[in-house]
Design an enzyme around this catalytic site. Structure first.
Site, PDB file in Angstrom:
ATOM      1  N   LYS A  44      42.174 -17.810 -80.769  1.00 22.18           N
ATOM      2  CA  LYS A  44      42.014 -19.080 -80.033  1.00 22.18           C
ATOM      3  C   LYS A  44      41.148 -20.028 -80.859  1.00 22.18           C
ATOM      4  O   LYS A  44      41.471 -21.208 -81.016  1.00 22.18           O
ATOM      5  CB  LYS A  44      41.344 -18.807 -78.691  1.00 22.18           C
ATOM      6  CG  LYS A  44      40.713 -20.026 -78.048  1.00 22.18           C
ATOM      7  CD  LYS A  44      39.988 -19.725 -76.766  1.00 22.18           C
ATOM      8  CE  LYS A  44      38.584 -19.297 -76.936  1.00 22.18           C
ATOM      9  NZ  LYS A  44      37.603 -20.379 -77.104  1.00 22.18           N
ATOM     10  N   ASN A  45      40.054 -19.520 -81.419  1.00 24.38           N
ATOM     11  CA  ASN A  45      39.110 -20.413 -82.101  1.00 24.38           C
ATOM     12  C   ASN A  45      39.577 -20.849 -83.492  1.00 24.38           C
ATOM     13  O   ASN A  45      38.915 -21.657 -84.134  1.00 24.38           O
ATOM     14  CB  ASN A  45      37.726 -19.772 -82.164  1.00 24.38           C
ATOM     15  CG  ASN A  45      37.118 -19.669 -80.778  1.00 24.38           C
ATOM     16  OD1 ASN A  45      37.629 -20.265 -79.823  1.00 24.38           O
ATOM     17  ND2 ASN A  45      36.055 -18.909 -80.644  1.00 24.38           N
ATOM     18  N   CYS A  52      28.177 -26.180 -70.109  1.00 21.08           N
ATOM     19  CA  CYS A  52      29.065 -25.225 -69.457  1.00 21.08           C
ATOM     20  C   CYS A  52      28.229 -24.001 -69.121  1.00 21.08           C
ATOM     21  O   CYS A  52      27.013 -23.992 -69.328  1.00 21.08           O
ATOM     22  CB  CYS A  52      30.240 -24.872 -70.367  1.00 21.08           C
ATOM     23  SG  CYS A  52      29.712 -23.948 -71.800  1.00 21.08           S
ATOM     24  N   ARG A 101      25.419 -27.292 -74.828  1.00 19.76           N
ATOM     25  CA  ARG A 101      26.540 -27.658 -75.702  1.00 19.76           C
ATOM     26  C   ARG A 101      26.457 -29.088 -76.237  1.00 19.76           C
ATOM     27  O   ARG A 101      27.350 -29.902 -76.054  1.00 19.76           O
ATOM     28  CB  ARG A 101      27.883 -27.441 -74.999  1.00 19.76           C
ATOM     29  CG  ARG A 101      28.080 -26.117 -74.306  1.00 19.76           C
ATOM     30  CD  ARG A 101      28.023 -24.892 -75.190  1.00 19.76           C
ATOM     31  NE  ARG A 101      29.029 -24.777 -76.197  1.00 19.76           N
ATOM     32  CZ  ARG A 101      30.197 -24.175 -76.018  1.00 19.76           C
ATOM     33  NH1 ARG A 101      30.491 -23.669 -74.865  1.00 19.76           N
ATOM     34  NH2 ARG A 101      31.082 -24.090 -76.993  1.00 19.76           N
ATOM     35  N   ASP A 146      29.997 -14.250 -79.304  1.00 23.52           N
ATOM     36  CA  ASP A 146      31.160 -14.068 -78.413  1.00 23.52           C
ATOM     37  C   ASP A 146      31.412 -12.606 -78.095  1.00 23.52           C
ATOM     38  O   ASP A 146      32.295 -12.293 -77.300  1.00 23.52           O
ATOM     39  CB  ASP A 146      32.422 -14.677 -79.043  1.00 23.52           C
ATOM     40  CG  ASP A 146      32.297 -16.176 -79.173  1.00 23.52           C
ATOM     41  OD1 ASP A 146      33.094 -16.779 -79.907  1.00 23.52           O
ATOM     42  OD2 ASP A 146      31.370 -16.751 -78.567  1.00 23.52           O
ATOM     43  N   ARG A 187      41.638 -18.445 -70.410  1.00 16.63           N
ATOM     44  CA  ARG A 187      41.418 -19.485 -71.436  1.00 16.63           C
ATOM     45  C   ARG A 187      41.548 -18.881 -72.834  1.00 16.63           C
ATOM     46  O   ARG A 187      41.952 -19.563 -73.756  1.00 16.63           O
ATOM     47  CB  ARG A 187      40.017 -20.084 -71.275  1.00 16.63           C
ATOM     48  CG  ARG A 187      39.849 -20.916 -70.043  1.00 16.63           C
ATOM     49  CD  ARG A 187      38.552 -21.669 -70.080  1.00 16.63           C
ATOM     50  NE  ARG A 187      38.346 -22.299 -71.378  1.00 16.63           N
ATOM     51  CZ  ARG A 187      37.245 -22.954 -71.704  1.00 16.63           C
ATOM     52  NH1 ARG A 187      36.269 -23.063 -70.829  1.00 16.63           N
ATOM     53  NH2 ARG A 187      37.111 -23.513 -72.885  1.00 16.63           N
TER      54      ARG A 187
END
Ligand code: EPZ
Length: 420
Positions: free
Chosen positions: A24-25, A118, A123, A307, A399
């Site tokens: 995803k990243n 978030c 952020r 993560d 997500r």
């Protein structure tokens, strides 16, 4: 609302083979990079996760047309239709800020909503803004929007005060079309940044120092299209490594790049897991009966990834002894702990440290997901918690994980997605 229901037990032994999806990243900046050219960009090994569809909605608003066939995405922005990435979309996904740099570089104007905080922290994006101002952008922050303009960006020297993955990616993309040379210092070294640079080079960008802390970019007048493979998702892979270590399992992970997981592999081996690097981009991980506790501190790549922090904490609840988990990247990335406590974990938070006491038997409960990796940690805990665990608000999980429950089920977990 969709939920995930798991009937777990401490005797579960996950076994089998799982194919890891694209990262995803890595795919999010690669999609934003398509703004830099009017030609077609084709990306393979794209994970079909919610964040990809969110950024594609942003791109469509900006004028992109795209098609998806299985896990291949082809997109093209012949003409920029709008220069605004709206608030609701930025709120849906902070990484939409990655359109700021390329939009400025290609179009000279960009209005992007300020991403709020978030569940994992405030952020800020000050490092993105300062860097783009150094390249000649004039940026006004008003009414919750970033209003950026630049006739033509020019090369500059930019040193990031702290490592920022998104900031590095935004500046590399902006500098690719700037006039002259840009030198970026203290760049992030994540594999996803390297994957983006390799795509940009295929598009005609002139980038030296890929994968190093100092990157030099010689701006070109225009960039062309390209076809590019997205790297495997090292965080999804790490999540399955932990699932096997947690359940004394025996799992083979395929379609991965093991070298992206060196630190995670080292930590899991220390805790007792047997991990074999096989040929053909695979890994075999066998969990041990005894799990050794250990301290970890998250840090920028190649350090232990933030993560993976939530997932690792679950493993440490089953380790014999006390572990100290220090989170140095985000200021509020412990929201998963309250939910883990409800499953019976013994964890205390002191500032940026979580003190985990093991070995504690977990029992199933109703829980709420708060962010992407917190959701993954609740799935892992639910696998070994005795009884039923229900995870609400699993849109967070979707997500960044492609059909996680199906992959876990194929390994022997009794887990299902329920619609209520
Ligand atoms: C990327 O986020 C990843 N997201 C995150 O993954 C990952 O946790 C993070 O990098 C690790 O650093 C994507 O790639 C889409 P940063 P990013 O800029 O770029 C501070 C996941 O679960 N900072 O590297 O937003 C920031 O507050 C997600 O997949 C500033 O102060 O992170 C943080 O403390 C979560 N000013 C630190 O730097 C800025 O201008 C690292 O943030 C930018 C960042």
């Amino acid at each position: 609302m969709e939920k995930i229901r798991i009937s777990g037990n401490h005797k579960l032994r996950l076994k089998g083979k799982v194919r890891i999806s694209g990262a995803k990243n890595a795919v999010l900046p690669a999609i934003a990079a398509a703004l830099l050219t009017k030609e077609k960009v084709k990306l393979n090994n794209v994970p079909l996760v919610k964040d990809v569809f969110t950024i594609l909605t942003v791109m469509k608003e900006l004028g992109a047309r795209y098609t998806i066939k299985k896990n291949s995405l082809s997109l093209q922005i012949k003409k920029i239709k709008s220069d605004e990435a709206s608030y609701d979309l930025i709120q849906a996904m902070r990484a939409s800020i990655l359109v700021l740099g390329p939009l400025l570089a290609r179009y000279g104007k960009s209005i992007v909503a300020l991403p709020g905080g978030c569940a994992i922290g405030s952020r800020p994006i000050d490092l993105h803004i300062h860097g783009l101002e150094k390249l000649g952008a004039s940026i006004i922050l008003e009414h919750g929007y970033i209003n950026a303009k630049a006739k033509r960006l020019h090369g500059a020297e930019v040193e990031f005060e702290k490592k920022t993955v998104g900031g590095t990616e935004n500046l590399i993309m902006a500098a690719s079309l700037a006039q002259g040379e840009t030198v970026l210092k203290n760049c992030s070294l994540e594999p996803e940044v390297i994957n983006l640079c390799e795509l940009l080079v295929k598009m005609g960008a002139k980038i030296d120092g890929i994968g190093q802390e100092i990157i030099r970019i010689k701006g070109v007048k225009e960039l062309g299209g390209a076809t590019h493979d997205i790297i495997p998702d090292r965080i999804e892979a790490g999540t399955f490594l932990i699932a096997s270590a947690l359940t004394q399992g025996d799992i083979k992970l395929t379609h991965i790049q093991p070298e992206h997981l060196d630190v995670v592999i080292e930590k899991l081996r220390y805790s007792g897991a047997k991990i074999e690097k096989l040929k053909d981009h695979s890994l075999r991980v066998i969990g041990s009966e005894e799990i050794k506790s250990q301290d970890i501190t998250t840090s920028p790549y190649p350090g232990f990834p933030t993560d993976m922090q939530a997932q690792f904490i679950v493993l440490m609840t089953q380790a014999s002894g006390t572990s100290i988990i220090t989170e140095t990247i985000f200021d509020r990335r412990f929201s998963h702990i309250n939910e883990l406590l409800r499953l019976g974990a013994a964890i205390e938070i002191f500032g940026d440290k979580a003190i985990v006491k093991g070995k504690t038997p977990l029992s199933g409960a109703e829980t709420i997901a708060t962010d992407l990796r917190a959701s993954a940690s609740l799935v892992l805990a639910g696998l070994i918690a005795n009884g039923e665990t229900v995870i609400n608000e699993i849109e967070h999980l979707d997500r960044g994980y492609e059909r996680l429950e199906e992959k876990m089920k194929s390994l022997g977990a009794s887990i299902e997605r329920i619609k209520e």
